[in-house]
Design a protein around this motif. Structure first.
Motif, short mmCIF file in Angstrom:
data_model
loop_
_atom_site.label_atom_id
_atom_site.label_comp_id
_atom_site.label_asym_id
_atom_site.label_seq_id
_atom_site.Cartn_x
_atom_site.Cartn_y
_atom_site.Cartn_z
N GLU A 16 -10.07 33.46 21.60
CA GLU A 16 -8.90 32.60 21.29
C GLU A 16 -8.22 32.57 22.72
OE1 GLU A 16 -6.80 34.50 18.58
OE2 GLU A 16 -7.71 33.70 16.84
N HIS A 17 -7.41 31.14 22.91
CA HIS A 17 -6.66 31.28 24.74
C HIS A 17 -6.07 29.75 23.93
CE1 HIS A 17 -10.26 27.91 23.84
NE2 HIS A 17 -9.74 27.19 24.88
N ILE A 18 -4.28 29.32 24.95
CA ILE A 18 -4.11 28.99 24.72
C ILE A 18 -4.06 27.57 25.66
CG2 ILE A 18 -2.44 30.44 23.95
CD1 ILE A 18 -0.48 30.86 26.28
N HIS A 19 -3.17 26.86 25.11
CA HIS A 19 -2.91 25.11 26.35
C HIS A 19 -1.72 25.26 26.18
CE1 HIS A 19 -7.43 23.34 26.59
NE2 HIS A 19 -7.22 24.60 26.03
N ILE A 20 -1.06 24.56 26.95
CA ILE A 20 0.58 24.55 27.29
C ILE A 20 0.00 23.14 27.85
CG2 ILE A 20 3.06 25.14 28.50
CD1 ILE A 20 0.75 28.06 28.50
N VAL A 21 1.43 22.09 27.61
CA VAL A 21 1.28 21.10 27.41
C VAL A 21 2.65 20.41 27.96
CG1 VAL A 21 1.37 18.27 27.29
CG2 VAL A 21 -0.32 20.19 26.48
N TYR A 35 4.90 22.21 24.76
CA TYR A 35 4.15 22.34 23.74
C TYR A 35 3.23 23.58 23.77
CZ TYR A 35 5.79 19.40 21.05
OH TYR A 35 6.77 18.59 19.87
N VAL A 36 3.16 25.33 23.23
CA VAL A 36 1.47 25.50 23.62
C VAL A 36 0.90 25.15 22.12
CG1 VAL A 36 1.60 28.29 23.52
CG2 VAL A 36 3.67 27.90 24.44
N PHE A 37 -0.34 25.35 22.46
CA PHE A 37 -1.48 25.34 21.04
C PHE A 37 -2.35 26.64 21.18
CE2 PHE A 37 -0.11 21.20 22.32
CZ PHE A 37 -0.19 20.76 20.72
N LYS A 38 -2.75 27.55 20.28
CA LYS A 38 -3.88 27.97 20.65
C LYS A 38 -5.02 27.53 19.78
CE LYS A 38 -4.37 31.76 17.19
NZ LYS A 38 -3.96 32.75 16.01
N HIS A 39 -5.81 27.36 20.64
CA HIS A 39 -7.55 27.68 20.27
C HIS A 39 -8.83 28.88 20.43
CE1 HIS A 39 -7.02 23.14 22.43
NE2 HIS A 39 -5.99 23.92 21.97
N MET A 45 5.68 30.15 31.89
CA MET A 45 6.13 28.80 32.61
C MET A 45 7.50 29.10 33.04
SD MET A 45 3.72 26.23 31.14
CE MET A 45 4.90 24.80 31.08
N GLU A 46 8.45 29.73 32.86
CA GLU A 46 8.97 30.08 33.61
C GLU A 46 9.22 30.10 34.84
OE1 GLU A 46 13.36 30.86 33.84
OE2 GLU A 46 12.83 30.38 31.52
N ARG A 47 8.06 31.24 35.09
CA ARG A 47 7.38 31.57 36.51
C ARG A 47 7.49 30.53 37.57
NH1 ARG A 47 5.05 37.42 36.56
NH2 ARG A 47 5.53 37.12 39.46
N ALA A 62 2.68 36.75 18.52
CA ALA A 62 3.38 37.13 19.12
C ALA A 62 3.42 36.98 20.34
CB ALA A 62 4.16 38.32 18.46
N GLN A 63 2.48 37.97 21.55
CA GLN A 63 2.11 38.24 22.77
C GLN A 63 1.65 36.78 23.54
OE1 GLN A 63 -0.96 41.16 21.89
NE2 GLN A 63 0.59 42.94 23.06
N LEU A 64 0.98 36.17 22.80
CA LEU A 64 0.67 35.30 23.59
C LEU A 64 1.80 33.75 23.82
CD1 LEU A 64 -2.89 33.89 21.48
CD2 LEU A 64 -2.92 34.71 24.07
N THR A 65 2.49 34.28 22.55
CA THR A 65 3.79 33.50 22.74
C THR A 65 4.28 33.66 23.88
OG1 THR A 65 4.14 32.39 20.52
CG2 THR A 65 6.07 32.42 21.94
N GLU A 66 4.62 34.81 23.97
CA GLU A 66 5.47 34.90 24.74
C GLU A 66 4.57 35.54 26.55
OE1 GLU A 66 9.17 37.59 26.78
OE2 GLU A 66 8.33 36.65 23.75
N ILE A 67 3.29 35.49 26.49
CA ILE A 67 3.13 35.37 28.03
C ILE A 67 3.17 33.65 28.33
CG2 ILE A 67 0.82 35.23 28.98
CD1 ILE A 67 -0.57 37.53 26.68
N ALA A 68 3.06 32.83 27.98
CA ALA A 68 3.10 31.89 27.56
C ALA A 68 4.63 31.37 28.26
CB ALA A 68 2.67 30.98 26.49
#
Length: 480
Positions: A114-119, A104-108, A93-95, A83-89
């Motif tokens: 663990e880290h996230i990729h956004i496309v 899309y937000v992927f957690k790797h 992206m908004e800013r 939930a925190q990773l999603t909120e950070i993403a």
């Protein structure tokens, strides 16, 4: 938190990369913004729906790099929930100006943390473009603000690149073994210099990876291939061997041959080999056992790896300098560093150490620029001016040495009385005018050379005195 932004032309390629992670169990889909279907917290990814979600934006206008791809990487000590990773993403992206874009937000989970990729895409639905001007400085400022509010560990300058570009030892039994091997093989093949596949294999063994060359012939054509396997701490194979084509192209036979050809000049360079050879020679002189030798070199940032046969005989010595990222077999350093020398040195108690040890040579000090220039000049010919004579002790460099005596009047003389008061010898028999002038000039030269340069007044007084003496001698000769 470290952000790495990349831009590209193919949305399919970026989505396929992340979809492959999902299929292999190395990633999940955390969130989808303005995309078709419900994909939150999903272990599956629908490529067809993803492409349809982006299609209207990509058809509106053509630009060079419409795809926006960013990875956000918290420190390994930061523990964030999904939930925190999603909120950070979403905030990020908004800013960055992508709040109203599909993404899309992927957690790797394919590396230690663990880290996230956004496309997403940089084209809006009305055909306008989201500017990428100063996007990296803006991204850094946003992430620094997020770090403060979430209490995350701040990124240290330069540390983020080292973390991405540092190979780590493979640990069998930990998740994502294939990804561990892929990362190690790729980074080591890219970063280190080696002159043969066997040297590269020795390097890999330090990271619990082994390789095996395989050759064959099919349809009348010979082929070469490489298979990689994870190893345990003792070097034994564990797990299932993986072909290089299924692991990484940068571990394939053709890629390694290109690296070997590219490294050839560096491997032969004395600038590379010289410091390694010197460090190995020092350790050979100091160490009495193989373990001590390995320990001494390790303190210098060099790993010494010895291969031994079933009887314990050393058959190969390899040195891996992690400072210059160079791998060299001992034979490349010279005959004194071959496997046979180390076999005698460490496994033969009756060996003659003095004859086996290489000579220690101190590196030549760097010559000053002027000295180096003089050494580069050609030798002078025999007719050239003689070299400058070094003045004797007590004589300044500005005063030239006295010329060697060339006249009977220029013999060495010790003065015992002040100038002008020295006793004159008895007058000799009458002399001719030329002889008198000769002796008078000798007196003058004697004073000049012994007492230093004369003033103008002294010179005039001396000239008048000599003139009077000459006239007096002349009259005496006439009267006689």
């Amino acid at each position: 938190m470290v952000g790495r932004i990349t831009k590209g032309a193919s949305i399919r390629g970026v989505l396929e990369y992340n979809a492959g992670k999902v299929r292999n169990g190395e990633a999940t889909v955390l969130y989808g913004n303005l995309v078709l279907g419900d994909c939150e917290q999903s272990d599956t990814f629908d490529m067809r729906r993803a492409l349809l979600s982006f299609q209207p934006y990509l058809d509106t206008r053509k630009i060079k790099d419409p795809v926006f791809h960013v990875s956000l990487n918290p420190d390994i000590t930061d523990c964030l929930t999904d939930a925190q990773l999603t909120e950070i993403a979403r905030e990020y992206m908004e800013r960055m100006g992508f709040g109203q874009q599909p993404y899309y937000v992927f957690k790797h989970r394919d590396i230690d943390r663990e880290h996230i990729h956004i496309v997403s895409v940089r084209l809006r639905d009305d055909g306008s473009i989201i500017s990428d001007s100063q996007d990296r400085p803006r991204s850094k400022a946003i992430l620094q603000d997020i770090e403060r509010r979430y209490g995350l560990r701040p990124a240290v300058k330069g540390q983020e690149q080292r973390e991405f570009d540092t190979a780590r030892r493979v640990e069998y039994g930990r998740d994502n073994l294939k990804q561990q091997m892929k990362s190690a093989v790729r980074l080591l093949a890219e970063q280190y210099r080696f002159g043969s596949i066997s040297e590269f294999r020795t390097l890999l063994n330090l990271y619990n990876v082994d390789l095996e060359e395989r050759r064959g012939e099919a349809d009348g054509k010979r082929w070469n291939g490489i298979v990689y396997t994870a190893t345990d701490e003792r070097g034994a194979w564990v797990g299932t061997p993986i072909k290089s084509s299924a692991l990484t192209l940068k571990g394939g036979y053709k890629f390694l041959q290109k690296q070997i050809a590219r490294n050839d000049a560096d491997i032969k360079s004395e600038q590379i080999k010289g410091p390694i050879r010197a460090a190995v020679a020092r350790a050979m002189h100091r160490a009495r056992t193989q373990d001590e030798f390995v320990r001494l070199l390790k303190a210098d940032g060099i790993d010494a790896v010895f291969r031994q046969n079933a009887t314990g005989r050393i058959t190969r010595a390899t040195f891996i300098d992690h400072r210059t990222k160079t791998v060299l077999n001992g034979s490349r350093l010279g005959k004194s560093y071959s496997a046979n020398v180390f076999q005698e040195l460490f496994n033969n108690p009756h060996a003659d150490r003095a004859s086996l040890l290489p000579k220690l040579t101190a590196p030549a000090p760097a010559a000053p620029r002027q000295q180096a220039d003089e050494q580069a000049k050609p030798q002078r010919s025999e007719t050239a001016a003689p070299p400058r004579v070094v003045p004797p002790v007590g004589q300044t460099a500005e005063q030239p040495p006295k010329p060697a005596p060339t006249s009977p009047r220029q013999t060495e003389k010790i003065r015992t009385s002040p100038r002008g008061l020295s006793p004159r010898p008895a007058q000799p028999a009458p002399r001719s005018m030329g002889e008198s002038l000769f002796h008078a000039a000798g007196d003058l030269l004697e004073q000049l050379t012994e007492d230093g340069p004369m003033s103008q007044e002294e010179f005039e007084a001396m000239r008048r005195n000599l003139s009077r003496k000459h006239k007096r001698r002349k009259k005496q000769g006439i009267s006689r």
